[in-house]
Write a protein that holds these residues in place. Structure first.
Motif, mmCIF file in Angstrom:
data_model
loop_
_atom_site.group_PDB
_atom_site.id
_atom_site.type_symbol
_atom_site.label_atom_id
_atom_site.label_comp_id
_atom_site.label_asym_id
_atom_site.label_seq_id
_atom_site.Cartn_x
_atom_site.Cartn_y
_atom_site.Cartn_z
ATOM 1 N N THR A 43 0.854 -1.188 0.000
ATOM 2 C CA THR A 43 0.000 0.000 0.000
ATOM 3 C C THR A 43 0.897 1.248 0.000
ATOM 4 O OG1 THR A 43 -0.094 -0.090 2.404
ATOM 5 C CG2 THR A 43 -1.903 -1.131 1.197
ATOM 6 N N TYR A 44 0.268 2.449 -0.149
ATOM 7 C CA TYR A 44 1.034 3.700 -0.194
ATOM 8 C C TYR A 44 0.556 4.659 0.891
ATOM 9 C CZ TYR A 44 3.736 2.803 -4.406
ATOM 10 O OH TYR A 44 4.643 2.297 -5.299
ATOM 11 N N SER A 45 1.506 5.295 1.558
ATOM 12 C CA SER A 45 1.165 6.250 2.617
ATOM 13 C C SER A 45 0.490 7.489 2.040
ATOM 14 C CB SER A 45 2.434 6.686 3.351
ATOM 15 O OG SER A 45 3.229 7.488 2.507
ATOM 16 N N PRO A 73 5.352 -6.338 -4.562
ATOM 17 C CA PRO A 73 4.405 -6.153 -5.672
ATOM 18 C C PRO A 73 3.031 -5.757 -5.145
ATOM 19 C CG PRO A 73 5.560 -8.259 -5.852
ATOM 20 C CD PRO A 73 5.861 -7.714 -4.497
ATOM 21 N N TYR A 74 2.264 -5.069 -5.995
ATOM 22 C CA TYR A 74 0.868 -4.762 -5.637
ATOM 23 C C TYR A 74 0.023 -4.738 -6.899
ATOM 24 C CZ TYR A 74 2.170 0.056 -6.931
ATOM 25 O OH TYR A 74 2.632 1.161 -7.597
ATOM 26 N N GLN A 75 -1.282 -4.860 -6.695
ATOM 27 C CA GLN A 75 -2.201 -4.816 -7.830
ATOM 28 C C GLN A 75 -2.726 -3.401 -8.013
ATOM 29 O OE1 GLN A 75 -4.685 -8.267 -6.443
ATOM 30 N NE2 GLN A 75 -4.734 -8.664 -8.640
ATOM 31 N N TRP A 132 -1.001 -6.953 -11.683
ATOM 32 C CA TRP A 132 0.110 -6.773 -10.734
ATOM 33 C C TRP A 132 1.226 -5.913 -11.303
ATOM 34 C CZ3 TRP A 132 0.269 -8.394 -5.717
ATOM 35 C CH2 TRP A 132 -0.715 -9.312 -5.314
ATOM 36 N N ARG A 133 1.811 -5.089 -10.429
ATOM 37 C CA ARG A 133 3.064 -4.410 -10.729
ATOM 38 C C ARG A 133 4.165 -5.103 -9.931
ATOM 39 N NH1 ARG A 133 4.871 0.656 -11.282
ATOM 40 N NH2 ARG A 133 5.607 -0.354 -13.176
ATOM 41 N N PRO A 134 5.359 -5.264 -10.517
ATOM 42 C CA PRO A 134 6.453 -5.833 -9.734
ATOM 43 C C PRO A 134 6.868 -4.850 -8.637
ATOM 44 C CG PRO A 134 7.248 -5.002 -11.840
ATOM 45 C CD PRO A 134 5.762 -4.852 -11.864
ATOM 46 N N ALA A 135 7.499 -5.351 -7.588
ATOM 47 C CA ALA A 135 8.017 -4.463 -6.534
ATOM 48 C C ALA A 135 8.927 -3.412 -7.164
ATOM 49 C CB ALA A 135 8.805 -5.281 -5.523
ATOM 50 N N HIS A 136 8.805 -2.175 -6.697
ATOM 51 C CA HIS A 136 9.620 -1.113 -7.298
ATOM 52 C C HIS A 136 9.788 0.058 -6.326
ATOM 53 C CE1 HIS A 136 5.388 -0.338 -8.304
ATOM 54 N NE2 HIS A 136 5.685 0.929 -8.036
ATOM 55 N N ILE A 137 10.797 0.860 -6.609
ATOM 56 C CA ILE A 137 11.026 2.114 -5.870
ATOM 57 C C ILE A 137 10.874 3.245 -6.870
ATOM 58 C CG2 ILE A 137 12.678 3.459 -4.503
ATOM 59 C CD1 ILE A 137 14.142 0.703 -4.050
ATOM 60 N N HIS A 138 10.110 4.277 -6.478
ATOM 61 C CA HIS A 138 9.929 5.453 -7.337
ATOM 62 C C HIS A 138 10.969 6.522 -6.990
ATOM 63 C CE1 HIS A 138 5.739 4.570 -8.753
ATOM 64 N NE2 HIS A 138 5.646 3.934 -7.600
ATOM 65 N N PHE A 139 11.401 7.254 -8.022
ATOM 66 C CA PHE A 139 12.313 8.390 -7.834
ATOM 67 C C PHE A 139 11.834 9.569 -8.683
ATOM 68 C CE2 PHE A 139 14.884 4.575 -7.409
ATOM 69 C CZ PHE A 139 15.691 4.824 -6.310
HETATM 70 FE FE LIG Z 1 4.312 2.339 -7.310
#
Ligand SMILES: [Fe+2]
Length: 256
Positions: free
Chosen positions: A137-139, A171-173, A192-199
């Protein structure tokens, strides 16, 4: 004058979209009945809040990145997605992004170097980093997670270096209970999206640079529902005293 240039670009793009759709209709002998099914589907999508944005982002945001990467001398950009927030807490070099202790995420270190296209380190680049919780999830967007968690704002030092500690995303949907999910399912694809870090990297005289990193060998890297993965952005972990380290370097283009 500017308006005329915009009109010209707008007209070129709209004409090419119309022409592309007409060619699809001709090649596939699309019937009037099928056209009306599509019209009803799009009308229904438009009536559902956020669904049209989700649909267009899922299918086309990554294509805008391909268009930019084709022209860029910098490192690859990737989709921003809907979960970036301005105002993330500033974190000193080597500091820690706030995470929820009860979620027991796997600690990781993210570090790297930021340079220009000639390899010169760039100081004072603001680097926003954000990623999912250990449960996907996202804060600040989803309830129950303080907005200043799982996000941080870093600044590169005189050598262009940055470093931060956090926990490994998973990962998340993407939302898939609406028409976007129906299309993906119809195509035999998952959500699904693979696990990732955003920049998001920003600095004086630089072209804003938004990207993601993915982790080598992990689930969904080869089948991202948003087709946002390119080889350059799939990185392997190294190990430092039992902690996983991901090294993401950035080459940034100058602003036009
Ligand atoms: Fe994301």
């Amino acid at each position: 004058m500017t308006q005329k240039i915009m009109d010209k670009r707008h007209n070129t793009i709209v004409n090419e979209i119309v022409d592309s759709i007409r060619q699809v209709i001709i090649r596939n002998k699309v019937t009037n009945t099928e056209l009306w099914l599509a019209i009803d589907f799009l009308n229904e999508t438009g009536r559902s809040e956020h669904e049209m944005a989700l649909l267009l982002q899922a299918f086309f945001e990554s294509t805008t990145c391909v268009a930019r990467n084709n022209e860029s001398r910098g490192s690859a950009v990737a989709i921003e997605g809907p979960y970036f927030l301005e105002g993330a807490p500033e974190i000193a070099h080597g500091g820690e992004i706030k995470t929820l202790a009860e979620e027991d995420g796997e600690p990781i270190i993210i570090r790297g170097k930021v340079t220009d296209v000639d390899g010169k380190p760039i100081e004072n680049v603001t680097l926003d980093v954000w990623h999912s919780t250990p449960v996907g999830t996202y804060s600040g967007v989803m309830p129950g997670i303080p907005e200043d968690h799982y996000r941080g704002k870093l600044t590169t030092d005189a050598d262009g270096l940055y470093e931060v500690r956090t926990t490994k995303p998973v990962p998340y949907q993407i939302p898939h209970d609406g028409n976007t999910g129906k299309i993906l399912e119809g195509l035999g694809r998952h959500a699904w999206r693979p696990a990732h870090i955003h920049f998001k990297a920003r600095g004086e005289g630089l072209l804003e640079h938004i990207t993601q990193v993915y982790f080598e060998g992990e689930e969904y890297v080869d089948s991202d529902c948003c087709t946002g993965v390119c080889d350059e952005l799939v990185l392997g972990f190294t190990n430092e005293n039992g902690v996983k380290v991901i090294t993401k370097n950035f080459v940034l283009d100058a602003a036009a």
